[in-house]
Design a protein around this motif. Structure first.
Motif, mmCIF file in Angstrom:
data_model
loop_
_atom_site.group_PDB
_atom_site.id
_atom_site.type_symbol
_atom_site.label_atom_id
_atom_site.label_comp_id
_atom_site.label_asym_id
_atom_site.label_seq_id
_atom_site.Cartn_x
_atom_site.Cartn_y
_atom_site.Cartn_z
ATOM 1 N N THR A 91 17.354 0.638 12.806
ATOM 2 C CA THR A 91 18.480 -0.226 12.410
ATOM 3 C C THR A 91 19.590 0.608 11.765
ATOM 4 O O THR A 91 20.765 0.314 11.937
ATOM 5 C CB THR A 91 18.003 -1.351 11.471
ATOM 6 O OG1 THR A 91 17.008 -0.845 10.574
ATOM 7 C CG2 THR A 91 17.430 -2.508 12.250
ATOM 8 N N ARG B 102 25.050 2.613 12.230
ATOM 9 C CA ARG B 102 26.025 3.727 12.251
ATOM 10 C C ARG B 102 26.793 3.760 13.576
ATOM 11 O O ARG B 102 27.975 4.101 13.614
ATOM 12 C CB ARG B 102 25.316 5.062 11.969
ATOM 13 C CG ARG B 102 25.009 5.266 10.478
ATOM 14 C CD ARG B 102 24.399 6.617 10.175
ATOM 15 N NE ARG B 102 23.028 6.715 10.635
ATOM 16 C CZ ARG B 102 21.968 6.288 9.955
ATOM 17 N NH1 ARG B 102 22.115 5.742 8.782
ATOM 18 N NH2 ARG B 102 20.751 6.407 10.459
ATOM 19 N N LEU C 231 23.112 -0.409 -0.678
ATOM 20 C CA LEU C 231 22.404 -1.699 -0.664
ATOM 21 C C LEU C 231 21.954 -2.051 0.747
ATOM 22 O O LEU C 231 22.378 -1.393 1.719
ATOM 23 C CB LEU C 231 23.326 -2.799 -1.215
ATOM 24 C CG LEU C 231 23.859 -2.551 -2.626
ATOM 25 C CD1 LEU C 231 24.887 -3.615 -3.012
ATOM 26 C CD2 LEU C 231 22.713 -2.520 -3.632
ATOM 27 N N GLY D 123 12.880 1.974 9.936
ATOM 28 C CA GLY D 123 13.832 1.426 8.948
ATOM 29 C C GLY D 123 13.958 -0.080 9.054
ATOM 30 O O GLY D 123 14.866 -0.685 8.487
ATOM 31 N N ARG E 262 12.745 -4.174 6.455
ATOM 32 C CA ARG E 262 12.968 -3.643 5.106
ATOM 33 C C ARG E 262 12.841 -4.716 4.036
ATOM 34 O O ARG E 262 12.975 -4.419 2.859
ATOM 35 C CB ARG E 262 14.373 -3.042 5.033
ATOM 36 C CG ARG E 262 14.400 -1.501 5.029
ATOM 37 C CD ARG E 262 15.855 -1.131 4.981
ATOM 38 N NE ARG E 262 16.175 0.189 4.570
ATOM 39 C CZ ARG E 262 16.463 1.193 5.404
ATOM 40 N NH1 ARG E 262 16.350 1.037 6.692
ATOM 41 N NH2 ARG E 262 16.868 2.345 4.929
ATOM 42 N N GLN F 243 12.475 -10.057 6.844
ATOM 43 C CA GLN F 243 12.630 -9.347 8.129
ATOM 44 C C GLN F 243 11.271 -9.204 8.820
ATOM 45 O O GLN F 243 11.162 -9.327 10.045
ATOM 46 C CB GLN F 243 13.249 -7.962 7.919
ATOM 47 C CG GLN F 243 14.709 -7.995 7.497
ATOM 48 C CD GLN F 243 15.275 -6.602 7.228
ATOM 49 O OE1 GLN F 243 14.786 -5.588 7.731
ATOM 50 N NE2 GLN F 243 16.330 -6.546 6.431
HETATM 51 P P1 AMP Z 1 18.663 4.367 7.177
HETATM 52 O O1 AMP Z 1 19.336 5.162 8.230
HETATM 53 O O2 AMP Z 1 17.422 3.673 7.687
HETATM 54 O O3 AMP Z 1 18.393 5.142 5.919
HETATM 55 O O4 AMP Z 1 19.664 3.187 6.777
HETATM 56 C C1 AMP Z 1 20.931 3.453 6.207
HETATM 57 C C2 AMP Z 1 21.489 2.191 5.569
HETATM 58 O O5 AMP Z 1 21.616 1.165 6.563
HETATM 59 C C3 AMP Z 1 20.606 1.574 4.498
HETATM 60 O O6 AMP Z 1 20.834 2.162 3.230
HETATM 61 C C4 AMP Z 1 21.042 0.112 4.544
HETATM 62 O O7 AMP Z 1 22.296 -0.066 3.896
HETATM 63 C C5 AMP Z 1 21.279 -0.107 6.036
HETATM 64 N N1 AMP Z 1 20.049 -0.592 6.725
HETATM 65 C C6 AMP Z 1 19.352 0.067 7.682
HETATM 66 N N2 AMP Z 1 18.303 -0.656 8.108
HETATM 67 C C7 AMP Z 1 18.331 -1.825 7.399
HETATM 68 C C8 AMP Z 1 17.504 -2.987 7.352
HETATM 69 N N3 AMP Z 1 16.409 -3.110 8.125
HETATM 70 N N4 AMP Z 1 17.854 -3.978 6.495
HETATM 71 C C9 AMP Z 1 18.949 -3.879 5.704
HETATM 72 N N5 AMP Z 1 19.757 -2.808 5.677
HETATM 73 C C10 AMP Z 1 19.466 -1.773 6.516
#
Ligand code: AMP
Length: 193
Positions: free
Chosen positions: A32, A37, A58, A86, A89, A93
């Motif tokens: 995710t 991104r 957040l 990811g 979370r 979910q």
């Molecule tokens: P990551 O690349 O998995 O570290 O995610 C980077 C950012 O994306 C996180 O700090 C959140 O802000 C957002 N994010 C990624 N996956 C989720 C998810 N499953 N639920 C909520 N926010 C997410």
């Protein structure tokens, strides 16, 4: 089919282990964070809204990420399996993932949880920030906030899978190949069942 929830705090090595798992088991990688991104890079409305939240360390709202994952599951009906990286979370979910899996005739087989000490996470994320280009990897306060958010909202997701007897802890402090070996040994035991 093999559907894995790859779990752990930011910096635990989920992305690195996903790359190895994709090659080994020909699974589809659903991160995710990566999808968000990509939305930001494409300048979509969803991306713009998500960026503000991600820049604060957040979590973006559940319905946003749930919708993204649902689209990916539906658009890959012939997949050999998925690695959920990811995601989920939050417990909401996780419940939504169970619902969409059963609606699509699939199930989550296991949660592999990479366990890494907080100190080590800081070090790894700051190191990754030198090359990842991710602003959220370069700010110590933001890293702290992301780990806090994980401890508060995401850790309980492990109990959700433990209650379904699907939780497997992996020592994420070991070197990359040792971690991968531990993962493949858990998976091969599962597949023998
Ligand atoms: P990551 O690349 O998995 O570290 O995610 C980077 C950012 O994306 C996180 O700090 C959140 O802000 C957002 N994010 C990624 N996956 C989720 C998810 N499953 N639920 C909520 N926010 C997410």
């Amino acid at each position: 089919m093999l559907n894995i929830v790859l779990f752990g705090p930011p910096g635990a090595g989920k992305g690195t282990q996903s790359e190895k798992l994709i090659v080994h088991y020909q699974l589809i990688h659903l991160s995710t964070g990566d999808i968000l991104r990509a939305e930001i890079a494409a300048g979509t409305e969803l991306g713009k809204n998500a960026k503000d939240i991600m820049d604060k360390g957040l979590l973006v709202p559940d319905d946003v990420v749930i919708g993204m994952i649902e689209n990916k599951i539906k658009s890959n009906p012939d997949a050999k399996g998925f690695i959920f990286d990811g995601f989920p979370r939050t417990v909401a979910q996780a419940e939504a993932l169970d619902k969409m899996c059963s609606a699509n005739g699939i199930e989550v087989h296991c949660m592999l949880a990479l366990v890494v000490e907080d100190e080590e996470l800081y070090k790894r994320i700051l190191e990754r920030g030198k090359t990842s280009g991710r602003s959220d990897d370069q700010n110590p306060e933001l890293i702290k906030q992301r780990i806090e958010e994980y401890n508060k909202k995401t850790k309980p997701v492990a109990d959700y899978y433990a209650s379904q007897n699907k939780y497997y802890a992996i020592n994420g402090m070991a070197d990359i190949n040792t971690v991968f070996q531990e993962i493949t040994s858990v998976l091969s035991n599962l597949q023998k069942r």
